[in-house]
Design an enzyme around this catalytic site. Structure first.
Site, PDB file in Angstrom:
ATOM      1  N   ASN A 199       0.800  -1.224   0.000  1.00  0.00           N
ATOM      2  CA  ASN A 199       0.000   0.000   0.000  1.00  0.00           C
ATOM      3  C   ASN A 199       0.835   1.278   0.000  1.00  0.00           C
ATOM      4  O   ASN A 199       0.437   2.288  -0.560  1.00  0.00           O
ATOM      5  CB  ASN A 199      -0.932   0.005   1.215  1.00  0.00           C
ATOM      6  N   ASP A 250       1.844   6.972  -0.473  1.00  0.00           N
ATOM      7  CA  ASP A 250       0.837   6.014  -0.927  1.00  0.00           C
ATOM      8  C   ASP A 250       1.024   5.676  -2.411  1.00  0.00           C
ATOM      9  O   ASP A 250       0.986   6.567  -3.261  1.00  0.00           O
ATOM     10  CB  ASP A 250      -0.553   6.615  -0.690  1.00  0.00           C
ATOM     11  N   ASP A 255      -1.632  -7.192   2.911  1.00  0.00           N
ATOM     12  CA  ASP A 255      -1.888  -6.213   3.952  1.00  0.00           C
ATOM     13  C   ASP A 255      -2.746  -5.065   3.426  1.00  0.00           C
ATOM     14  O   ASP A 255      -2.572  -4.613   2.289  1.00  0.00           O
ATOM     15  CB  ASP A 255      -0.545  -5.657   4.452  1.00  0.00           C
ATOM     16  N   GLU A 310      -6.220  -8.974   4.016  1.00  0.00           N
ATOM     17  CA  GLU A 310      -6.763  -8.274   5.174  1.00  0.00           C
ATOM     18  C   GLU A 310      -7.660  -7.144   4.660  1.00  0.00           C
ATOM     19  O   GLU A 310      -7.190  -6.056   4.346  1.00  0.00           O
ATOM     20  CB  GLU A 310      -5.631  -7.688   6.032  1.00  0.00           C
TER      21      GLU A 310
END
Length: 487
Positions: free
Chosen positions: A104, A204, A235, A265
């Site tokens: 991410n 990001d 993740d 997740e």
């Protein structure tokens, strides 16, 4: 005989920063295999912000504890060679290694760059607070310690959608980067919390940028053959463009093997949102069952006032049983962590029974529950009861399942194996008083005695001529009954 699949999350947040974790895991492999663990989810193996970083402040995907970067060669867990050796040893014991993949964001850049941003409202990232203005941000990653080894790609501001620090003014905020084809991921491709939850932390990644996508493909084609890893835990995927993730996992499986196991997740307990995400990603990977975790937490807090017949309501394992990774606790829910939502100690054995002894879902045992947690956020070890539950899963939790979910304080189920000479399993749990449930195990067992494999109940139970028996349980406890001579 079929073999139940069981996952173990082999880390918790507060592990000692001694660089010995990969070695401990390798040494533990024979024991894990004996317990029936089939897959081990390892913590992030990549160089992060410093040697004590749990791994989510990720810096360099191509440094697995090999180069002197961020003040350390090793990661918190050890070196690249030790990581690869641990994976090899697990494989030798029939256990697949799952890598924790943090895509991410990137943290702890090597250089500052100037670029245009718009500050947005943290509560609603679709709401612009300013006109475009220039900041200095930590967005240049050139990995001086690695010197282009394995890959010479450098990251710049235009490879990211946003950042959270203006080094020029020493101001924090959420800054959306401005430029051609910039902006957050489309609202439909990320979670809608805070308006648009593309931005989570650090710099990001912009999954719309072709150079970003190419670099991640280059990386994965290096990482998997280099390490011998058998799967990924993804993740923070509610913050990552789901269109990218669907294609990325599709291509990995197409190029490697359909058996490459992936779960994500997606931290959102909402039923509809989970269903939509699974559909949007073509069910290419499983998701953790967040709703079930919160049901466990609620049940542990409400105690006898919780209706156990509703324990699976809204859960992924009920709605999408083939896509659910069930768990009781993890590194984010433990004490002191971002998603702290601890399941009370008295209920943990019951919660683990509800994931380990049932037919649906892939259960994940948490390292912190098995080995305990030391230090300021200490928690007890449940190794003794988990060993027993894992043995019951390994030897007796097979075959068709029948639920006896009639009483709000006492529920049970049976598992009847296809092989008629193998003992059935009868499980019962109570969140209030001593109780019993009459359950059917089969007429071929009439007159036979059953005992509690967990050792919680000392009675033996005789099966009647009609194949039924009354199986007891103590208050706030769980029992798992099988043929006495199978003990």
């Amino acid at each position: 005989m079929e073999r139940n699949q069981t996952l173990m999350q082999y880390f918790e947040w507060y592990l000692p920063n001694d660089g010995q974790h990969w070695n401990r895991l390798a040494a533990d492999a024979p024991h894990l295999a004996e317990l029936g663990i089939s897959q081990v989810w390892m913590p992030p193996a990549f160089k992060a912000t410093n040697d004590s970083d749990v791994g989510y402040g990720i810096y360099d995907l191509f440094d697995l504890g090999e180069f002197d970067q961020k003040g350390t060669v090793r990661t918190k867990y050890g070196t690249k060679d030790e990581y690869i050796q641990a994976i090899r040893v697990l494989k030798d014991h029939g256990i697949s290694a799952i890598a924790d993949l943090v895509l991410n964001h990137k943290a702890s850049a090597d250089g500052l760059e100037s670029f245009e941003v718009i500050e947005v409202d943290p509560e609603d990232r679709t709401k612009e607070l300013t006109e475009p203005f220039s900041i200095k941000g930590w967005t240049h990653f050139y990995f001086p310690g690695r010197r282009g080894h394995y890959n010479d790609f450098q990251w710049h501001w235009y490879h990211f959608t946003g950042t959270d620090f203006d080094a020029g003014r020493k101001q924090t905020g959420i800054y959306q980067i401005v430029g051609d084809n910039k902006g957050w991921s489309d609202d439909s491709l990320v979670d809608n919390e805070n308006g648009n939850y593309d931005y989570l932390m650090y710099a990001d990644l912009d999954f719309k940028h072709p150079e970003v996508v190419q670099n991640l493909y280059d990386w994965v084609n290096w990482f998997i053959p280099t390490t011998g890893i058998s799967g990924f835990r993804l993740d923070a995927i509610k913050h990552i463009d789901s269109f990218f993730m669907k294609n990325f996992i599709r291509d990995i499986k197409d190029n490697l093997s359909e058996d490459f196991y992936v779960f994500g997740e997606f931290w959102n307990p909402d039923e509809e949102t989970n269903t939509n995400y699974l559909e949007d990603t073509d069910y290419r990977f499983d998701l953790v069952d967040v709703k079930l975790h919160y049901n466990f937490q609620e049940a542990s807090e409400k105690e006898a006032n919780f209706d156990l017949t509703t324990i699976f309501d809204g859960s992924l394992v009920k709605n999408h049983p083939d896509s659910a990774v069930t768990f009781v606790e993890n590194h984010d829910t433990q004490k002191g962590q971002a998603l702290e939502s601890v399941v009370a100690d008295w209920f943990k054995p019951l919660a683990y029974g509800l994931i380990l002894l049932r037919q649906q879902g892939k259960p994940c045992v948490f390292y912190g529950d098995y080995y305990g947690v030391q230090g300021a956020h200490a928690q007890a070890s449940f190794q003794e009861i988990l060993d027993k539950l894992l043995m019951v899963r390994k030897y007796w939790a097979y075959g068709a399942e029948t639920d006896y979910f009639e009483d709000p304080n006492t529920i049970g189920w049976t598992r009847i194996p296809e092989e008629l000479d193998r003992s059935p399993l009868a499980v019962i749990l109570s969140n209030k008083d001593d109780a019993a449930i009459s359950m059917f195990v089969g007429t071929q067992w009439q007159g036979q005695s059953f005992s509690d494999q967990l050792g919680h109940h000392s009675d033996t139970v005789l099966v009647g001529k009609d194949g039924w028996a009354s199986f007891p349980v103590h208050g706030r406890s769980i029992s798992a009954w099988t043929l006495t001579n199978d003990l």
